[in-house]
Design an enzyme around this catalytic site. Structure first.
Site, mmCIF file in Angstrom:
data_model
loop_
_atom_site.group_PDB
_atom_site.id
_atom_site.type_symbol
_atom_site.label_atom_id
_atom_site.label_comp_id
_atom_site.label_asym_id
_atom_site.label_seq_id
_atom_site.Cartn_x
_atom_site.Cartn_y
_atom_site.Cartn_z
ATOM 1 N N TYR A 69 0.930 -1.273 0.049
ATOM 2 C CA TYR A 69 -0.036 -0.031 0.054
ATOM 3 C C TYR A 69 0.777 1.256 0.056
ATOM 4 O O TYR A 69 1.702 1.404 0.635
ATOM 5 C CB TYR A 69 -0.912 0.072 1.166
ATOM 6 C CG TYR A 69 -2.381 -0.242 0.781
ATOM 7 C CD1 TYR A 69 -3.138 0.551 0.108
ATOM 8 C CD2 TYR A 69 -2.895 -1.531 1.376
ATOM 9 C CE1 TYR A 69 -4.446 0.326 -0.411
ATOM 10 C CE2 TYR A 69 -4.168 -1.758 0.740
ATOM 11 C CZ TYR A 69 -4.940 -1.113 0.098
ATOM 12 O OH TYR A 69 -6.049 -1.290 -0.535
ATOM 13 N N GLU A 71 -0.622 4.578 -0.330
ATOM 14 C CA GLU A 71 -1.579 5.700 -0.700
ATOM 15 C C GLU A 71 -0.844 6.970 -0.255
ATOM 16 O O GLU A 71 -0.144 7.076 0.747
ATOM 17 C CB GLU A 71 -2.785 5.650 0.474
ATOM 18 C CG GLU A 71 -3.834 4.731 0.102
ATOM 19 C CD GLU A 71 -5.134 4.674 0.882
ATOM 20 O OE1 GLU A 71 -4.754 5.050 2.162
ATOM 21 O OE2 GLU A 71 -5.872 3.995 0.642
ATOM 22 N N ASP A 220 -7.395 15.208 -24.039
ATOM 23 C CA ASP A 220 -7.264 13.778 -23.901
ATOM 24 C C ASP A 220 -6.509 12.893 -25.007
ATOM 25 O O ASP A 220 -7.052 12.878 -25.982
ATOM 26 C CB ASP A 220 -8.704 13.278 -23.687
ATOM 27 C CG ASP A 220 -8.723 11.727 -23.336
ATOM 28 O OD1 ASP A 220 -7.622 10.899 -23.457
ATOM 29 O OD2 ASP A 220 -9.977 11.185 -23.067
ATOM 30 N N THR A 246 -4.089 7.696 -21.821
ATOM 31 C CA THR A 246 -3.893 6.223 -21.250
ATOM 32 C C THR A 246 -2.445 6.001 -21.559
ATOM 33 O O THR A 246 -1.831 6.656 -22.255
ATOM 34 C CB THR A 246 -4.664 5.107 -22.123
ATOM 35 O OG1 THR A 246 -4.343 5.325 -23.375
ATOM 36 C CG2 THR A 246 -6.060 5.430 -22.062
ATOM 37 N N LYS A 249 -2.022 2.418 -24.974
ATOM 38 C CA LYS A 249 -2.459 2.324 -26.446
ATOM 39 C C LYS A 249 -1.149 2.608 -27.429
ATOM 40 O O LYS A 249 -0.238 1.716 -27.256
ATOM 41 C CB LYS A 249 -3.478 3.566 -26.823
ATOM 42 C CG LYS A 249 -4.801 2.903 -26.027
ATOM 43 C CD LYS A 249 -5.789 3.828 -25.994
ATOM 44 C CE LYS A 249 -7.149 3.490 -25.453
ATOM 45 N NZ LYS A 249 -8.249 4.648 -25.379
ATOM 46 N N ARG A 255 -1.639 -1.313 -18.967
ATOM 47 C CA ARG A 255 -3.004 -0.467 -18.804
ATOM 48 C C ARG A 255 -2.945 0.496 -17.754
ATOM 49 O O ARG A 255 -2.565 0.279 -16.522
ATOM 50 C CB ARG A 255 -3.970 -1.482 -18.701
ATOM 51 C CG ARG A 255 -4.220 -2.622 -19.635
ATOM 52 C CD ARG A 255 -5.557 -3.354 -19.437
ATOM 53 N NE ARG A 255 -6.634 -2.542 -20.193
ATOM 54 C CZ ARG A 255 -6.428 -2.333 -21.573
ATOM 55 N NH1 ARG A 255 -5.708 -3.076 -22.359
ATOM 56 N NH2 ARG A 255 -7.203 -1.615 -22.370
HETATM 57 C C1 LIG Z 1 -9.128 4.805 -24.540
HETATM 58 C C2 LIG Z 1 -9.655 6.126 -24.174
HETATM 59 C C3 LIG Z 1 -10.086 6.463 -22.867
HETATM 60 C C4 LIG Z 1 -10.259 5.535 -21.782
HETATM 61 O O1 LIG Z 1 -9.240 4.693 -21.358
HETATM 62 P P1 LIG Z 1 -9.549 3.527 -20.328
HETATM 63 O O2 LIG Z 1 -8.224 3.035 -20.002
HETATM 64 O O3 LIG Z 1 -10.065 2.456 -21.335
HETATM 65 O O4 LIG Z 1 -10.472 3.936 -19.369
HETATM 66 C C5 LIG Z 1 -10.176 7.920 -22.608
HETATM 67 N N1 LIG Z 1 -10.050 8.737 -23.662
HETATM 68 C C6 LIG Z 1 -10.127 8.219 -24.878
HETATM 69 C C7 LIG Z 1 -9.992 9.525 -25.715
HETATM 70 C C8 LIG Z 1 -9.798 7.115 -25.335
HETATM 71 O O5 LIG Z 1 -9.768 6.712 -26.629
#
Ligand SMILES: *Cc1c(COP(=O)(O)O)cnc(C)c1O
Length: 436
Positions: A69, A71, A220, A246, A249, A255
Site C-alpha cells: 500500500y 496511499e 485527452d 492512457t 495504446k 494499462r
Molecule cells: C481509450 C480512451 C480512454 C479511456 O481509457 P480506459 O483506460 O479504457 O479507461 C479515454 N479517452 C479516450 C479519448 C480514449 O480513446
C-alpha cells in the site's frame, strides 16, 4: 486453434517459463492463459487502441511492487515502508514530464477514464458545462455519454465535424463550430482528443477558442500519446492547461492513466482529486511498468516505431481505398482509420464485418462512421489501427496483404471456406512476425 503455440513462437523465454509455471500451479487458470497467448500470437491485431507491450513492461507488472500500500504521494504516504515506492513513483513522474515536456505528472490513475473523471472532479462542480466532440463523431464515452458520470453529473455540449461533403475539411474538426458552441454555451472546460479521429488536432487553434470564453483547455491524448511522445503528432503543451492519456495504446505501456499540467495550482487540485478524491492505493506494480514504458518511449527506436506506425496506416488506408472502401475524411495522418463499408457493399454492416474477420483471425472493431445511418451496435464502419502490427514488425508491404485478406473475407460475405483459408494464411503470416 490447436496449432500448439506452447513453446516456440515467442521471443520471450521468461513469458514461456511463467506460463509453464502457472500451468503447473493452477492448470485450470493456466490453460486460459495458454489459450490467450496462442490467440494473440496467431491473430492480426488491428484494434486501434491495442498494442503489444514489451517483455520488460509485461514482467514489471508481475513484481513485488503489487504487495504494498502506498496511499499518498512520494514523501507524503499514509503507510510505512514506502521508501522504494517513493523512488519509483518519482522516477515515473520525471520520465513522463520529460517525455511530454511538462512540469507536473500524476502517474496514479488506474485508467484513462479514471484520469478524466479525476479532472472533472478537480475542475468542475456538478452541473457545470463542458464542451467536447459529438460522441458519435469519434469522442470517448468519458467525454459526456449520458450514462457515464461525465454526462450524468455535468452538462456536456458537443461540437460536430464538418458534415458538408463539398467542404475541403469534410469529416474533420469544424473549428468554427467549436467557436460557435463556446460562444453560445460558455463552457468551463473545452475538451479535445478523441477515440476515432484520423487527423491532426490543432491544439493552438483550440487554445485561441478556449480563450474567447475563458474555458480551461483539456486534451485527452489517450490514442495519440505515443505519436506525441515521438514528435510524430504536434504536442498539446504549451497550449493545453491539462493533458490526460492512457498508457497502453500507442504509448505501449501497461494499462493505465496519466494526468499532466504545467500549472502548480491545477496540479495540486488534480493530485487531491486522484487521491483521496477518486482512488485509494495506487497500483505500484503498474506504475513500475509505466516507468519502464516511459523509459522505452524516450529512446530513439520509439520515434522510428511511431513513424512506421503512421506509414503503415497510410499504406493500409490506401490499399483499402483501392479496393472500393471509403476511408473517412479521405485518409489518415496518424495510427487510426475509419473504414466506411457502404461504398464497397451497401448491405455490409460493421457488426458482420467484425465477426467475419475474427473467423479469419483478423481482429477489429465495428465503429460508426460520421452520420452513420445504422445504430451503434450495428454500424457501417470498421475502425482499424496499426500500432500492434507495427510492434510485431509488419511493414507497408504486409499492409497490402492485410488489405487483400480483409477484402477477400468481406467480399465472400463471411463464406466459411474462404475464412478458413484466410485463417491459415493469417497464422502463417503471424509466424513470420513473432510477438515481442
Ligand atoms: C481509450 C480512451 C480512454 C479511456 O481509457 P480506459 O483506460 O479504457 O479507461 C479515454 N479517452 C479516450 C479519448 C480514449 O480513446
Amino acid at each position: 486453434m490447436g496449432s500448439g503455440y506452447d513453446i516456440g513462437m515467442s521471443h520471450d523465454p521468461i513469458a514461456e517459463s511463467v506460463l509453464a509455471f502457472l500451468r503447473e500451479q493452477d492448470p485450470e487458470a493456466g490453460a486460459i492463459l495458454a489459450a490467450e497467448t496462442e490467440r494473440q500470437a496467431t491473430t492480426l491485431e488491428l484494434i486501434a487502441s491495442e498494442n503489444h507491450a514489451s517483455p520488460a513492461v509485461m514482467h514489471a507488472m508481475g513484481t513485488c511492487f503489487t504487495n504494498k500500500y502506498a496511499e499518498g504521494y512520494p514523501g507524503a504516504r499514509y503507510y510505512g515502508g514506502c521508501v522504494h515506492h517513493d523512488e519509483l513513483e518519482t522516477l515515473a513522474q520525471e520520465r513522463a514530464k520529460r517525455l511530454f515536456g511538462c512540469e507536473f505528472a500524476n502517474v496514479q490513475p488506474h485508467s484513462g477514464a479514471q484520469a478524466n473523471a479525476a479532472v472533472f472532479l478537480a475542475m468542475l462542480k456538478p452541473g457545470d458545462t463542458f464542451a467536447s466532440l459529438e460522441l458519435s463523431d469519434g469522442g470517448h464515452l468519458s467525454h459526456g455519454l449520458k450514462v457515464n458520470m461525465s454526462g450524468k453529473w455535468f452538462n456536456p455540449v458537443h461540437y460536430p465535424l464538418h458534415y458538408d461533403k463539398g467542404h475541403e475539411r469534410f469529416e474533420q474538426i469544424d473549428y468554427d463550430a467549436v467557436e460557435e458552441v463556446c460562444r453560445e454555451h460558455k463552457p468551463k472546460m473545452l475538451m479535445c482528443g478523441y477515440s476515432a479521429y484520423p487527423r491532426v488536432i490543432d491544439f493552438a487553434r483550440f487554445r485561441e477558442i478556449a480563450d474567447t470564453c475563458g474555458a480551461l483547455l483539456m486534451a485527452d491524448i489517450a490514442h495519440i500519446a505515443g505519436l506525441v511522445a515521438a514528435g510524430v503528432h504536434p504536442a498539446p503543451f504549451p497550449h493545453c492547461d491539462i493533458v490526460t492519456t492512457t498508457t497502453h495504446k500507442t504509448l505501449r505501456g501497461p494499462r493505465g492513466g496519466l494526468i499532466m499540467t504545467n500549472d502548480a495550482d491545477l496540479a495540486k487540485k488534480i493530485n487531491r482529486a486522484v487521491f483521496p478524491g477518486m482512488q485509494g492505493g495506487p497500483l505500484m506494480h503498474v506504475i513500475f511498468a509505466k516507468a519502464i514504458a516511459f523509459g522505452e518511449a524516450l529512446k530513439p527506436e520509439f520515434k522510428a516505431y511511431q513513424e512506421q506506425v503512421v506509414r503503415n496506416a497510410k499504406a493500409l488506408a490506401s490499399a483499402l481505398a483501392g479496393r472500393g472502401y471509403r476511408i473517412t475524411s479521405g485518409g489518415t495522418d496518424n495510427h487510426v482509420m475509419l473504414v466506411d463499408l457502404q461504398p464497397r457493399d451497401a448491405g455490409l454492416t460493421g457488426a458482420d464485418a467484425e465477426q467475419w474477420l475474427e473467423q479469419a483471425g483478423i481482429i477489429t472493431n465495428k465503429n460508426g462512421v460520421p452520420q452513420d445511418p445504422r445504430p451503434p451496435r450495428v454500424t457501417s464502419g470498421l475502425r482499424l489501427g496499426t500500432p500492434a502490427l507495427t510492434t510485431r514488425g509488419l511493414g507497408e508491404g504486409e499492409m497490402v496483404l492485410v488489405a487483400e485478406l480483409i477484402d477477400r473475407v468481406l467480399g465472400s460475405k463471411g463464406d466459411e471456406g474462404i475464412c478458413t483459408q484466410a485463417r491459415e494464411e493469417v497464422t502463417q503470416l503471424c509466424g513470420r512476425f513473432p510477438m515481442p
